[in-house]
Motif scaffolding. Sequence first.
Motif, PDB file in Angstrom:
ATOM      1  N   VAL A 187     -67.067  26.904  28.704  1.00 34.20           N
ATOM      2  CA  VAL A 187     -68.285  27.709  28.559  1.00 34.20           C
ATOM      3  C   VAL A 187     -68.013  29.202  28.746  1.00 34.20           C
ATOM      4  CG1 VAL A 187     -69.906  25.850  29.108  1.00 34.20           C
ATOM      5  CG2 VAL A 187     -68.971  27.247  30.964  1.00 34.20           C
ATOM      6  N   GLU A 188     -66.883  29.542  29.359  1.00 28.51           N
ATOM      7  CA  GLU A 188     -66.508  30.947  29.536  1.00 28.51           C
ATOM      8  C   GLU A 188     -64.994  31.071  29.512  1.00 28.51           C
ATOM      9  OE1 GLU A 188     -68.410  33.537  29.575  1.00 28.51           O
ATOM     10  OE2 GLU A 188     -70.371  32.735  30.113  1.00 28.51           O
ATOM     11  N   GLN A 189     -64.520  32.238  29.063  1.00 28.60           N
ATOM     12  CA  GLN A 189     -63.087  32.548  29.095  1.00 28.60           C
ATOM     13  C   GLN A 189     -62.916  33.956  29.635  1.00 28.60           C
ATOM     14  OE1 GLN A 189     -60.929  31.934  25.440  1.00 28.60           O
ATOM     15  NE2 GLN A 189     -59.272  33.265  26.076  1.00 28.60           N
ATOM     16  N   ILE A 190     -62.031  34.104  30.611  1.00 29.24           N
ATOM     17  CA  ILE A 190     -61.731  35.396  31.213  1.00 29.24           C
ATOM     18  C   ILE A 190     -60.224  35.588  31.109  1.00 29.24           C
ATOM     19  CG2 ILE A 190     -61.852  36.794  33.314  1.00 29.24           C
ATOM     20  CD1 ILE A 190     -64.057  34.684  34.242  1.00 29.24           C
ATOM     21  N   VAL A 191     -59.805  36.670  30.468  1.00 26.55           N
ATOM     22  CA  VAL A 191     -58.379  36.940  30.321  1.00 26.55           C
ATOM     23  C   VAL A 191     -58.023  38.173  31.134  1.00 26.55           C
ATOM     24  CG1 VAL A 191     -56.507  37.444  28.703  1.00 26.55           C
ATOM     25  CG2 VAL A 191     -58.361  35.911  28.011  1.00 26.55           C
ATOM     26  N   GLY A 192     -56.971  38.047  31.949  1.00 21.09           N
ATOM     27  CA  GLY A 192     -56.529  39.163  32.769  1.00 21.09           C
ATOM     28  C   GLY A 192     -57.127  39.098  34.158  1.00 21.09           C
ATOM     29  N   ALA A 193     -56.510  39.846  35.074  1.00 25.03           N
ATOM     30  CA  ALA A 193     -56.993  39.895  36.458  1.00 25.03           C
ATOM     31  C   ALA A 193     -58.241  40.771  36.516  1.00 25.03           C
ATOM     32  CB  ALA A 193     -55.905  40.447  37.362  1.00 25.03           C
ATOM     33  N   LYS A 194     -59.286  40.236  37.104  1.00 23.75           N
ATOM     34  CA  LYS A 194     -60.554  40.955  37.241  1.00 23.75           C
ATOM     35  C   LYS A 194     -60.942  40.980  38.714  1.00 23.75           C
ATOM     36  CE  LYS A 194     -61.764  40.984  32.701  1.00 23.75           C
ATOM     37  NZ  LYS A 194     -60.527  41.297  32.053  1.00 23.75           N
TER      38      LYS A 194
END
Length: 107
Positions: A87-94
Amino acid sequence: MTSPITVTDATFDDQVLKSDTPVLVDFWADWCGPCRMIAPVLEQIAEEQDGKIRIAKLDYDANPQTPQKYGVMGLPTLLLYKNGEVVEQIVGAKPKRALLKVIEPHL
Protein backbone atom coordinates in the motif's frame (compact mmCIF):
# COMPACT_ATOMS: atom_id res chain seq x y z
CA MET A 1 8.81 -4.44 23.99
CA THR A 2 8.60 -5.41 20.33
CA SER A 3 11.58 -5.24 18.07
CA PRO A 4 11.68 -5.76 14.30
CA ILE A 5 11.35 -9.36 13.13
CA THR A 6 13.62 -10.95 10.54
CA VAL A 7 11.98 -12.40 7.44
CA THR A 8 13.45 -14.41 4.57
CA ASP A 9 12.29 -15.50 1.15
CA ALA A 10 11.04 -18.71 2.82
CA THR A 11 9.07 -16.99 5.62
CA PHE A 12 7.85 -13.90 3.74
CA ASP A 13 4.38 -15.20 2.83
CA ASP A 14 3.55 -16.38 6.36
CA GLN A 15 5.14 -13.48 8.26
CA VAL A 16 4.12 -10.60 5.96
CA LEU A 17 1.43 -11.43 3.41
CA LYS A 18 -0.75 -13.41 5.83
CA SER A 19 -0.34 -10.98 8.74
CA ASP A 20 -3.51 -9.61 10.38
CA THR A 21 -1.74 -6.31 11.08
CA PRO A 22 0.07 -4.06 8.59
CA VAL A 23 3.74 -4.97 8.11
CA LEU A 24 6.46 -2.50 7.16
CA VAL A 25 9.26 -4.45 5.48
CA ASP A 26 12.74 -2.94 5.50
CA PHE A 27 14.80 -4.24 2.57
CA TRP A 28 18.39 -3.69 3.74
CA ALA A 29 22.00 -4.88 3.35
CA ASP A 30 25.13 -4.82 5.54
CA TRP A 31 27.00 -2.59 3.09
CA CYS A 32 24.21 0.03 2.98
CA GLY A 33 25.02 3.10 5.13
CA PRO A 34 21.51 4.63 4.98
CA CYS A 35 20.10 1.24 6.03
CA ARG A 36 22.14 1.44 9.24
CA MET A 37 20.96 5.03 9.80
CA ILE A 38 17.28 4.10 9.55
CA ALA A 39 17.49 0.94 11.73
CA PRO A 40 17.16 2.70 15.13
CA VAL A 41 14.19 4.72 13.85
CA LEU A 42 12.43 1.51 12.78
CA GLU A 43 13.11 -0.01 16.21
CA GLN A 44 11.48 3.03 17.86
CA ILE A 45 8.44 2.75 15.59
CA ALA A 46 8.16 -1.00 16.30
CA GLU A 47 8.15 -0.28 20.03
CA GLU A 48 5.81 2.72 19.95
CA GLN A 49 3.29 1.23 17.52
CA ASP A 50 3.29 -2.27 19.06
CA GLY A 51 0.07 -4.08 18.20
CA LYS A 52 -0.77 -1.69 15.35
CA ILE A 53 2.06 -2.56 12.97
CA ARG A 54 4.89 -5.05 12.66
CA ILE A 55 8.33 -4.06 11.41
CA ALA A 56 10.15 -6.73 9.43
CA LYS A 57 13.69 -6.73 8.08
CA LEU A 58 14.71 -8.66 4.97
CA ASP A 59 18.40 -8.98 4.07
CA TYR A 60 18.54 -8.02 0.39
CA ASP A 61 21.69 -10.03 -0.39
CA ALA A 62 20.68 -13.23 1.42
CA ASN A 63 17.10 -13.26 0.02
CA PRO A 64 17.12 -12.27 -3.68
CA GLN A 65 13.69 -13.64 -4.66
CA THR A 66 11.44 -11.31 -2.65
CA PRO A 67 13.16 -8.02 -3.61
CA GLN A 68 13.09 -9.11 -7.26
CA LYS A 69 9.39 -10.01 -7.04
CA TYR A 70 8.52 -6.54 -5.70
CA GLY A 71 10.93 -4.59 -7.91
CA VAL A 72 13.18 -3.39 -5.10
CA MET A 73 16.17 -1.70 -6.74
CA GLY A 74 17.57 0.83 -4.23
CA LEU A 75 18.28 0.40 -0.55
CA PRO A 76 16.86 1.01 1.87
CA THR A 77 13.40 0.42 0.48
CA LEU A 78 10.46 0.15 2.86
CA LEU A 79 7.27 -1.50 1.63
CA LEU A 80 4.11 -1.33 3.72
CA TYR A 81 1.91 -4.40 3.31
CA LYS A 82 -1.72 -4.46 4.35
CA ASN A 83 -3.93 -7.51 3.69
CA GLY A 84 -1.16 -9.01 1.57
CA GLU A 85 -0.87 -5.99 -0.74
CA VAL A 86 1.75 -3.24 -0.99
CA VAL A 87 0.00 0.00 0.00
CA GLU A 88 3.04 2.29 0.35
CA GLN A 89 6.65 2.41 -0.83
CA ILE A 90 9.38 4.53 0.75
CA VAL A 91 12.82 4.62 -0.86
CA GLY A 92 15.83 5.97 1.01
CA ALA A 93 16.42 6.87 4.64
CA LYS A 94 13.77 9.26 5.94
CA PRO A 95 13.31 10.89 9.36
CA LYS A 96 10.89 9.29 11.80
CA ARG A 97 8.23 11.97 11.33
CA ALA A 98 8.21 11.44 7.55
CA LEU A 99 7.88 7.67 7.98
CA LEU A 100 5.00 8.00 10.45
CA LYS A 101 3.19 10.41 8.10
CA VAL A 102 3.14 7.66 5.45
CA ILE A 103 2.41 4.77 7.84
CA GLU A 104 -0.23 6.16 10.21
CA PRO A 105 -3.14 6.43 7.72
CA HIS A 106 -2.92 2.62 7.32
CA LEU A 107 -3.02 1.73 11.03
